[in-house]
Design a protein around this motif. Structure first.
Motif, PDB file in Angstrom:
ATOM      1  N   GLY A  86     -40.578  71.487  14.685  1.00 44.11           N
ATOM      2  CA  GLY A  86     -41.465  70.729  15.571  1.00 44.11           C
ATOM      3  C   GLY A  86     -41.828  71.559  16.782  1.00 44.11           C
ATOM      4  N   CYS A  87     -42.511  72.669  16.558  1.00 45.94           N
ATOM      5  CA  CYS A  87     -42.640  73.739  17.563  1.00 45.94           C
ATOM      6  C   CYS A  87     -43.714  73.522  18.623  1.00 45.94           C
ATOM      7  CB  CYS A  87     -42.916  75.061  16.861  1.00 45.94           C
ATOM      8  SG  CYS A  87     -44.457  75.052  15.901  1.00 45.94           S
ATOM      9  N   GLY A  88     -44.597  72.532  18.454  1.00 50.11           N
ATOM     10  CA  GLY A  88     -45.690  72.389  19.427  1.00 50.11           C
ATOM     11  C   GLY A  88     -46.566  73.631  19.414  1.00 50.11           C
ATOM     12  N   VAL A  89     -46.916  74.139  20.587  1.00 48.73           N
ATOM     13  CA  VAL A  89     -47.736  75.352  20.666  1.00 48.73           C
ATOM     14  C   VAL A  89     -46.874  76.616  20.750  1.00 48.73           C
ATOM     15  CG1 VAL A  89     -49.706  74.155  21.679  1.00 48.73           C
ATOM     16  CG2 VAL A  89     -47.995  75.192  23.181  1.00 48.73           C
ATOM     17  N   GLY A  90     -45.549  76.452  20.691  1.00 49.46           N
ATOM     18  CA  GLY A  90     -44.685  77.609  20.511  1.00 49.46           C
ATOM     19  C   GLY A  90     -44.118  78.269  21.751  1.00 49.46           C
ATOM     20  N   GLY A  91     -44.005  77.544  22.858  1.00 48.28           N
ATOM     21  CA  GLY A  91     -43.422  78.152  24.060  1.00 48.28           C
ATOM     22  C   GLY A  91     -42.002  78.654  23.846  1.00 48.28           C
ATOM     23  N   PRO A  92     -41.073  77.793  23.421  1.00 49.92           N
ATOM     24  CA  PRO A  92     -39.702  78.247  23.147  1.00 49.92           C
ATOM     25  C   PRO A  92     -39.647  79.308  22.055  1.00 49.92           C
ATOM     26  CG  PRO A  92     -39.758  75.872  23.392  1.00 49.92           C
ATOM     27  CD  PRO A  92     -41.188  76.315  23.348  1.00 49.92           C
ATOM     28  N   MET A  93     -40.507  79.184  21.062  1.00 49.28           N
ATOM     29  CA  MET A  93     -40.554  80.162  19.982  1.00 49.28           C
ATOM     30  C   MET A  93     -40.756  81.573  20.520  1.00 49.28           C
ATOM     31  SD  MET A  93     -43.706  80.728  17.311  1.00 49.28           S
ATOM     32  CE  MET A  93     -43.596  79.173  16.480  1.00 49.28           C
ATOM     33  N   ARG A  94     -41.733  81.725  21.392  1.00 47.58           N
ATOM     34  CA  ARG A  94     -42.039  83.060  21.930  1.00 47.58           C
ATOM     35  C   ARG A  94     -40.910  83.565  22.821  1.00 47.58           C
ATOM     36  NH1 ARG A  94     -46.923  80.512  21.508  1.00 47.58           N
ATOM     37  NH2 ARG A  94     -46.738  79.464  23.512  1.00 47.58           N
ATOM     38  N   ALA A  95     -40.351  82.675  23.632  1.00 49.40           N
ATOM     39  CA  ALA A  95     -39.266  83.094  24.525  1.00 49.40           C
ATOM     40  C   ALA A  95     -38.046  83.544  23.730  1.00 49.40           C
ATOM     41  CB  ALA A  95     -38.893  81.939  25.463  1.00 49.40           C
ATOM     42  N   ILE A  96     -37.683  82.786  22.698  1.00 52.74           N
ATOM     43  CA  ILE A  96     -36.508  83.133  21.899  1.00 52.74           C
ATOM     44  C   ILE A  96     -36.768  84.386  21.065  1.00 52.74           C
ATOM     45  CG2 ILE A  96     -35.117  82.346  19.927  1.00 52.74           C
ATOM     46  CD1 ILE A  96     -35.176  79.560  21.195  1.00 52.74           C
ATOM     47  N   ALA A  97     -37.971  84.514  20.507  1.00 53.68           N
ATOM     48  CA  ALA A  97     -38.296  85.706  19.721  1.00 53.68           C
ATOM     49  C   ALA A  97     -38.221  86.961  20.587  1.00 53.68           C
ATOM     50  CB  ALA A  97     -39.696  85.569  19.126  1.00 53.68           C
ATOM     51  N   ARG A  98     -38.747  86.858  21.806  1.00 52.14           N
ATOM     52  CA  ARG A  98     -38.721  88.013  22.708  1.00 52.14           C
ATOM     53  C   ARG A  98     -37.289  88.357  23.124  1.00 52.14           C
ATOM     54  NH1 ARG A  98     -42.073  86.224  26.141  1.00 52.14           N
ATOM     55  NH2 ARG A  98     -43.934  87.411  25.559  1.00 52.14           N
ATOM     56  N   PHE A  99     -36.502  87.343  23.443  1.00 51.94           N
ATOM     57  CA  PHE A  99     -35.130  87.565  23.912  1.00 51.94           C
ATOM     58  C   PHE A  99     -34.241  88.126  22.807  1.00 51.94           C
ATOM     59  CE2 PHE A  99     -30.782  85.864  24.065  1.00 51.94           C
ATOM     60  CZ  PHE A  99     -30.331  86.424  25.244  1.00 51.94           C
ATOM     61  N   SER A 100     -34.368  87.574  21.601  1.00 51.23           N
ATOM     62  CA  SER A 100     -33.431  87.916  20.527  1.00 51.23           C
ATOM     63  C   SER A 100     -33.956  88.950  19.534  1.00 51.23           C
ATOM     64  CB  SER A 100     -33.064  86.646  19.754  1.00 51.23           C
ATOM     65  OG  SER A 100     -34.222  86.067  19.161  1.00 51.23           O
ATOM     66  N   GLU A 101     -35.260  89.286  19.661  1.00 55.54           N
ATOM     67  CA  GLU A 101     -35.888  90.231  18.726  1.00 55.54           C
ATOM     68  C   GLU A 101     -35.815  89.721  17.284  1.00 55.54           C
ATOM     69  OE1 GLU A 101     -34.272  94.131  19.319  1.00 55.54           O
ATOM     70  OE2 GLU A 101     -34.857  94.212  21.419  1.00 55.54           O
ATOM     71  N   THR A 102     -35.949  88.411  17.135  1.00 55.26           N
ATOM     72  CA  THR A 102     -35.952  87.791  15.810  1.00 55.26           C
ATOM     73  C   THR A 102     -37.379  87.436  15.412  1.00 55.26           C
ATOM     74  OG1 THR A 102     -35.552  85.651  16.862  1.00 55.26           O
ATOM     75  CG2 THR A 102     -33.628  86.849  16.009  1.00 55.26           C
ATOM     76  N   ASN A 103     -37.534  87.000  14.165  1.00 55.13           N
ATOM     77  CA  ASN A 103     -38.820  86.521  13.660  1.00 55.13           C
ATOM     78  C   ASN A 103     -38.747  85.005  13.559  1.00 55.13           C
ATOM     79  OD1 ASN A 103     -39.916  89.211  13.148  1.00 55.13           O
ATOM     80  ND2 ASN A 103     -38.390  89.315  11.523  1.00 55.13           N
ATOM     81  N   VAL A 104     -39.562  84.313  14.349  1.00 54.21           N
ATOM     82  CA  VAL A 104     -39.478  82.858  14.438  1.00 54.21           C
ATOM     83  C   VAL A 104     -40.689  82.213  13.763  1.00 54.21           C
ATOM     84  CG1 VAL A 104     -39.214  80.882  15.961  1.00 54.21           C
ATOM     85  CG2 VAL A 104     -38.232  83.085  16.622  1.00 54.21           C
ATOM     86  N   VAL A 105     -40.404  81.243  12.897  1.00 55.17           N
ATOM     87  CA  VAL A 105     -41.444  80.475  12.213  1.00 55.17           C
ATOM     88  C   VAL A 105     -41.384  79.047  12.747  1.00 55.17           C
ATOM     89  CG1 VAL A 105     -42.302  79.614  10.013  1.00 55.17           C
ATOM     90  CG2 VAL A 105     -41.243  81.879  10.136  1.00 55.17           C
ATOM     91  N   GLY A 106     -42.497  78.563  13.269  1.00 53.75           N
ATOM     92  CA  GLY A 106     -42.542  77.205  13.797  1.00 53.75           C
ATOM     93  C   GLY A 106     -43.272  76.273  12.843  1.00 53.75           C
ATOM     94  N   ILE A 107     -42.678  75.131  12.549  1.00 55.67           N
ATOM     95  CA  ILE A 107     -43.354  74.146  11.708  1.00 55.67           C
ATOM     96  C   ILE A 107     -43.985  73.074  12.581  1.00 55.67           C
ATOM     97  CG2 ILE A 107     -41.204  72.821  11.295  1.00 55.67           C
ATOM     98  CD1 ILE A 107     -42.481  72.224   8.471  1.00 55.67           C
TER      99      ILE A 107
END
Length: 258
Positions: free
Chosen positions: A21-42
């Motif tokens: 339930g990612c919305g427009v992806g604010g947390p997604m981008r922050a976590i991806a940048r911090f952890s260097e992971t690949n995040v998929v938002g549904i």
């Protein structure tokens, strides 16, 4: 909060993570940048996905962050597709949280962690108290919630879905008398220049303007009624926070068994 999520989920560079339930992806981008992971938002909203993709491009994170259009009650991926998952105030909208959590668990690899913040009723909520009942109903109507669960119901649902519950606690400060602590509902109270729209005057202007716009055809019929419902919801959030019967920050950390 986003950095803490990354640490609690024990994320490692290159891992694949689900944002439920990612919305427009604010947390997604922050976590991806911090952890260097690949995040998929549904997300089931095409407009929000389009906006999120533009945000990803501006942040130069399109390689790490992507969107999947779909319902988080039936996530269109194979089992064990993700190393970890998180949800920011999203799964409270699920019609059945046991089924929702079970679906998230299905997508996780064995040992994968799931962290989230839920909107919950606290132990101070009295289902026999008419004031408490009114507050609960207005929060549900104003925020599109099927039913606000208690903190215990959230814990029980995670366990029923097959997760091992590692940690669960309310992390929202609720002591309004502590002047050094910013309560979560304070921005809704409308104090200061930055919150003029939430003030009594700001709400009156919005409400009156919508009524006038309806009369001249500049706003759809019912816009003022929707505004009233949203304002009642906001007022009940404040009231629920002051009474300590509601929290939007019930944190949980769970693990998919090996």
């Amino acid at each position: 909060i986003n950095a803490e999520y990354g640490l609690r989920l024990q994320l490692e560079p290159g891992q694949r993570v689900l944002d439920v339930g990612c919305g427009v992806g604010g947390p997604m981008r922050a976590i991806a940048r911090f952890s260097e992971t690949n995040v998929v938002g549904i997300n089931n909203n095409a407009y929000q996905i389009k906006r999120g993709e533009a945000h990803n491009a501006r942040a130069r994170l399109s390689e790490q962050c992507s969107f999947l259009k779909g319902d988080f009650m039936s996530i269109p991926v194979a089992p064990a597709s993700f190393d970890a998952a998180f949800a920011f105030e999203a799964t409270c909208h699920a019609p059945d949280n046991v089924a929702c959590y079970a679906e998230v668990r299905r997508t996780l690899k064995p040992g994968g962690r799931f962290a989230g913040y839920e909107w919950c009723l606290t132990d101070l909520y009295d289902p026999q108290n008419e004031t408490h009942q009114r507050i609960k109903k207005n929060i549900e109507l104003g925020n599109g919630l099927p039913d606000i669960r208690t903190t215990k119901q959230v814990d029980d649902a995670l366990i029923a879905a097959g997760f091992e519950l590692i940690e669960a606690k309310d992390v929202a400060p609720i002591d309004a008398s502590d002047k050094d602590s910013l309560t979560w509902y304070q921005p809704l109270e409308g104090g200061g220049l930055s919150n003029v729209r939430s003030s009594i005057v700001g709400r009156w202007v919005t409400h009156t303007s919508l009524g006038l716009m309806e009369k001249v055809g500049a706003a759809p019929v019912g816009a003022q009624a929707v505004s009233e419902m949203l304002q009642a919801g906001a007022d009940s959030l404040i009231e629920g926070g002051r009474l300590g019967i509601f929290t939007p920050m019930y944190f949980f950390l769970a693990r998919n068994p090996e």
